[in-house]
Design an enzyme around this catalytic site. Sequence first.
Site, PDB file in Angstrom:
ATOM      1  CD  GLU A 273      38.032  48.625  46.393  1.00  0.00           C
ATOM      2  OE1 GLU A 273      36.938  48.607  45.789  1.00  0.00           O
ATOM      3  OE2 GLU A 273      38.938  47.795  46.212  1.00  0.00           O
TER       4      GLU A 273
ATOM      5  CG  HIS B 141      28.525  52.698  58.875  1.00  0.00           C
ATOM      6  ND1 HIS B 141      29.093  53.943  58.677  1.00  0.00           N
ATOM      7  CD2 HIS B 141      29.263  52.080  59.811  1.00  0.00           C
ATOM      8  CE1 HIS B 141      30.128  54.076  59.486  1.00  0.00           C
ATOM      9  NE2 HIS B 141      30.264  52.960  60.188  1.00  0.00           N
TER      10      HIS B 141
ATOM     11  CB  CYS C  17      38.014  41.576  46.489  1.00  0.00           C
ATOM     12  SG  CYS C  17      39.284  42.730  47.042  1.00  0.00           S
TER      13      CYS C  17
END
Length: 159
Positions: free
Chosen positions: A143, A98, A54
């Site tokens: 998530e 987005h 990550c």
Amino acid sequence: MDTSMFGFRIVEQLQKIEQDIQKNELKYHQKRVLVSKEFTFDAAHHLHCYEGKCKNLHGHTYKVVLGVSGFVDEIGIVIDFGDLKKIWKERIEVHLDHRYLNETLPKMNTTAENMVVWIYEQLQDALVNSHPDTRVEFIRLFETPTSYAEARREWMEHE
């Protein structure tokens, strides 16, 4: 045709206010009730000071669950689901969907743990102004389908 053998019937006349039910009967109780609404958004981020996959730029399809409580009004509603959707769309989602979260959120590591508190604060702030008799009970931010962080009112107010 006899529909009773299928376990349903066709309603022939809709119930009418002040004829079949009185306005003072619309509110059934005086209890606090939790209402919840789910949303999804897609976003990219990366984590600072983290040694794992990550740390690289990557994206998720997040799911967020908003839990709000309050007492029903004179017609039996705590908050209209459409009002929750409007708050989500106008106050919160515009910063998330987005987007590159490291750029659109306040300076923080964009972990689910940090983000869920930010979402909680945004929703609570919006409700104070638009629906003062309601409160945020929890925010759950997924998530991935199996991994989420949660913020609860009792933790936000007492710790």
